[in-house]
Enzyme design. Sequence first.
Site: not given
Length: 422
Positions: A189, A237
């Site tokens: 992703l 992230e």
Amino acid sequence: MKKRLLLIYLLLATKMLSLQAQEKCYTAIRRAKIEADKPELKALFEQKEQVLQQFLAEKPYAKRNNTVIPVVVHVLYKLEEENISDEQIRSQIKVLNEDFGFTNKNKLDDSHAFYKYCAAAGIEFKLANIDPSGNPTSGITRTKTTKDFWNEEEFEDVKFSDYGGVNNWDPSSYLNIWVANLDTSSDILGFAILPDELSKNPEHDGLVIRHEALGNVGTAGKNGYGSANLGRTATHEIGHWLNLKHIWGDAVCGNDLVADTEPADSSNSDCPKFPHHPKNSCGSSENGEMFMNYMDYTSDDCMSMFTIGQIERMKAALSLYRSKILTSKGYVSATITENELPNYVEIYPNPSKGTINLHITNEAGLNAFISLVDIFGKTVKTFGTTTNKMSLNCEELPNGVYFIQLQNAEFNTSLKLILNRE
Ligand SMILES: [Zn+2]
């Protein structure tokens, strides 16, 4: 004996394959490659971790006022679908502020055993409104590329104009987020660069996220990435970008260097039921693994928390590695106060592509001096005084946020005006 060895080998191979198939974040894989290629960097990172541990020991959780991080989103697209909307990008910023502000709707109930570990991180994200040259910006760049998609070997190319990508903005002043069409045959992703690498590889710094995993509207969750539909890939992230590891420490019963996350034997997926793996082989409590942590691999609707220990680690990273962003000029809050327009003044369209229509329907609004000021309050253009119907040409001004001010003896008003030619 041989047969048994073969069986063990097969079991291990299957386990490794199943782990690989579940990889949806490339951060640790990339890092492991760099450390294998350059042992001197691995040694440097270990040294930095020691300094960080010392810092954490000496300055436990220092409360600081909210930190505002200016964000620039670089959209790379070939097809229109990949050129995601401003709305999708803004939905991502909203999710980040909810998740880091601990105002997310799915946060744990205060009766939950893990609730006591949850906290607000005190970190806020804003789309940049000043670019590195000091000009107004929407905080979004759009670049058409000839690349159909980016496979794993090309992930870093996204960050370089020479390879069909786009260069980052000064990473000490901005959080750079590239949005690109990552290879859809991959489960990945997105990925991030850990902050201890900033001084060595500044041009790589930032996050890369596939467009189907950004924000919670538009293409979010499409093309088979349904479990990444709520914008939590970026939350995860940014956790890495601020030095967090996965909660299983990227090894069987690995160490994530945070004390309050519960040991986990490997990543979790989908959304397990609580308690999950109570008293596991790595020594978790009866509450089991913290699968609802943003640094696990569960689905977006399952994740809901950072722990206090993780927040301390992120704050330490901001102090030690990313301190310049604390005084970044990439985002300034407006110094002009907007006030209500009288009902006899119409200004449209807003946002505008450069030509603004001004209609005055009552003579109280006539002969008002018209000026356009930027967010610092500096006058960037004047247009004389108002008549009943006017067309104001702002074609030469860069995209950004402005205020149109009208002043005469009767009234004095400011309206926020957005110039956007996208
Ligand atoms: Zn990750």
